[in-house]
Design a protein around this motif. Structure first.
Motif, PDB file in Angstrom:
ATOM      1  N   PRO A 143      39.531 -26.087 -17.160  1.00  0.00           N
ATOM      2  CA  PRO A 143      38.951 -26.958 -19.252  1.00  0.00           C
ATOM      3  C   PRO A 143      39.580 -27.934 -19.470  1.00  0.00           C
ATOM      4  N   ARG A 197      39.653 -17.426 -21.481  1.00  0.00           N
ATOM      5  CA  ARG A 197      38.938 -18.521 -21.994  1.00  0.00           C
ATOM      6  C   ARG A 197      37.483 -18.910 -22.919  1.00  0.00           C
ATOM      7  N   GLU A 213      36.429 -20.962 -25.170  1.00  0.00           N
ATOM      8  CA  GLU A 213      35.340 -22.155 -25.033  1.00  0.00           C
ATOM      9  C   GLU A 213      34.068 -22.062 -25.162  1.00  0.00           C
TER      10      GLU A 213
END
Length: 213
Positions: free
Chosen positions: A90, A206, A209
């Motif tokens: 990412p 994550r 995100e």
């Protein structure tokens, strides 16, 4: 009625929480927020035995002549495969715990080497008396694993040298890490702030995100 075969196969499995889970569905909200994804190329070598339910010698009255009948059969054996689940790295500043961390963005990265569930890392535990001991989250799972293939099928002779068949095969695996997810989430403090720890944090959680939370 018995025969053996060796087989090499390549396959790819993949999944994505963002693409498969709806943010508005009550049963899928957690997976959507979790936001994990993976891609895993699997290379497998198997040796299997096949048992025909019809004895060709009895069916044809001729030794080792393949019968023209529809022949059902079962297969079983042992396989070994190599796998390495990966995910796209990412943006460091897209919800990552340390915005100053650096790595190549958008690269398919091996998750086993990172140890997203703390594999390969140790931590210190202090008891009530002040004594400390070193504990571990366990070893990293192996990229080489065993599989037990089981199958059923049916085949038919269409020429002297060619058969056609339809077969359904099931594989019992000895690992739960094809998608790199099996154990529990750990506190991110165990990863540390070194380059490897920052990368592990980014792949471990994550959910931030894309402004998810």
């Amino acid at each position: 009625q018995w025969s053996w075969r060796a087989q090499f196969a390549w396959g790819r499995v993949k999944g994505s929480d963002e693409k498969s889970a709806s943010p508005t569905h009550i049963d899928n909200q957690f997976r959507y927020i979790r936001n994990l994804h993976f891609r895993n190329d699997i290379y497998e070598l198997t040796v299997t035995g096949r048992f025909d339910f019809i004895d060709p010698e009895k069916a044809n009255k001729v030794f080792y002549k393949r019968t023209n009948k529809l022949v059902p059969y079962v297969t079983f054996g042992l396989g070994v495969f190599y796998h390495s689940p990966k995910a796209l790295s990412p943006e460091p500043n897209d919800g990552a715990p340390n915005p100053e961390a650096e790595w190549e963005v958008g690269k398919w990265t091996s998750l086993q080497e990172i140890g997203t569930e703390g594999q390969g890392r140790t931590y210190t535990v202090t008891d009530a008396d002040g004594n400390t001991t070193e504990e571990s989250f366990g070893k990293k799972y192996s990229k080489v694993q065993l599989a037990i293939p089981l199958g059923i099928g049916v085949r038919k002779k269409i020429s002297q040298r060619i058969d056609i068949s339809f077969e359904f095969s099931y594989r019992y695996l000895l690992t739960d890490y094809l998608d790199d997810v099996s154990g529990l989430y750990i506190d991110q403090g165990y990863f540390g702030n070194d380059p490897e720890g920052n990368l592990a944090k980014a792949f471990h959680d994550r959910s931030r995100e894309g402004g998810r939370r």
